[in-house]
Design an enzyme around this catalytic site. Sequence first.
Site, PDB file in Angstrom:
ATOM      1  CE  LYS A  46      28.421  -5.294 -46.540  1.00  0.00           C
ATOM      2  NZ  LYS A  46      28.382  -6.252 -45.407  1.00  0.00           N
TER       3      LYS A  46
ATOM      4  NE  ARG B  71      21.805  -5.896 -46.231  1.00  0.00           N
ATOM      5  CZ  ARG B  71      22.613  -5.000 -45.695  1.00  0.00           C
ATOM      6  NH1 ARG B  71      22.934  -3.915 -46.328  1.00  0.00           N
ATOM      7  NH2 ARG B  71      23.123  -5.206 -44.492  1.00  0.00           N
TER       8      ARG B  71
ATOM      9  NE  ARG C 120      29.687  -3.377 -36.745  1.00  0.00           N
ATOM     10  CZ  ARG C 120      29.380  -3.568 -38.006  1.00  0.00           C
ATOM     11  NH1 ARG C 120      30.333  -3.680 -38.916  1.00  0.00           N
ATOM     12  NH2 ARG C 120      28.124  -3.675 -38.381  1.00  0.00           N
TER      13      ARG C 120
ATOM     14  NE  ARG D 190      25.089  -1.309 -37.519  1.00  0.00           N
ATOM     15  CZ  ARG D 190      25.228  -1.795 -38.735  1.00  0.00           C
ATOM     16  NH1 ARG D 190      26.232  -1.400 -39.493  1.00  0.00           N
ATOM     17  NH2 ARG D 190      24.384  -2.665 -39.215  1.00  0.00           N
TER      18      ARG D 190
ATOM     19  NE  ARG E 264      23.216  -6.789 -39.039  1.00  0.00           N
ATOM     20  CZ  ARG E 264      24.267  -6.252 -38.417  1.00  0.00           C
ATOM     21  NH1 ARG E 264      24.416  -6.384 -37.112  1.00  0.00           N
ATOM     22  NH2 ARG E 264      25.175  -5.613 -39.108  1.00  0.00           N
TER      23      ARG E 264
END
Length: 219
Positions: free
Chosen positions: A14, A88, A127, A161, A172
């Site tokens: 996203k 969300r 990432r 992160r 999550r």
Amino acid sequence: MSNIILLGPPGAGKGTQARLLTEGRGMEQLSTGDMLRAARTSGTEMGKKVAAVMDRGELVTDEIVIGLIAERLRDGSTGGFIFDGFPRTLAQADALGELLKRSGTDLDAVIEIRVDDKALEDRITGRFTCGNCGEVYHDRTKPTDKAGICDACGSTDLRRRPDDTAEALRTRMLAYYRDTSPLIGYYYHAGDLFVVDGLAEIPKVAASIAAILDQAGSS
Ligand code: AMP
């Protein structure tokens, strides 16, 4: 001008697609995740309150994120908004509908970026991003040319992160399936839903999204 939502689990792409739309179409990315991380970095009361919740991978309250979005919508946008990571929950989706109505606009498309869960852990745990310009990298699939230096801006402020761990990812994903995935049905029923294959290469996903926006803009 279009207002769109990018919907999909963590790691679907996203943020990457939102950045491309910002550069290519002058749209404005509204990422509640980025806003919350900025609040943490600047040490606001709200930032302190949400830190532990975010690190565990749970959702922060509807009230907080709706407040953040309401504030940003007040000034409008000439190029249209990309909602990235918001809404969300169903309560957030209802609130967004109301806020847009009040500002005299509407949603043009909700784009579900569909991916296979198996791809997500690898995408997420590998990432890292540039703290200066936001460029996104991956240890295996998109490393920097020179170790420790951002290709795009030369910064050495490369970050991971705290919630990009395998453990937080499980929380999550659960939050996504329990609270967020019902939005797929919600927007399908409203006639706003489009689906793209998020396992395709980044430019291909971008082309699919562009085609949807061109179609939504001309109808
Ligand atoms: P993201 O960058 O979109 O993956 O968001 C990172 C974290 O911020 C999430 O795991 C949540 O803890 C929090 N967050 C971001 N957006 C929302 C939202 N719309 N509702 C609730 N929590 C959110």
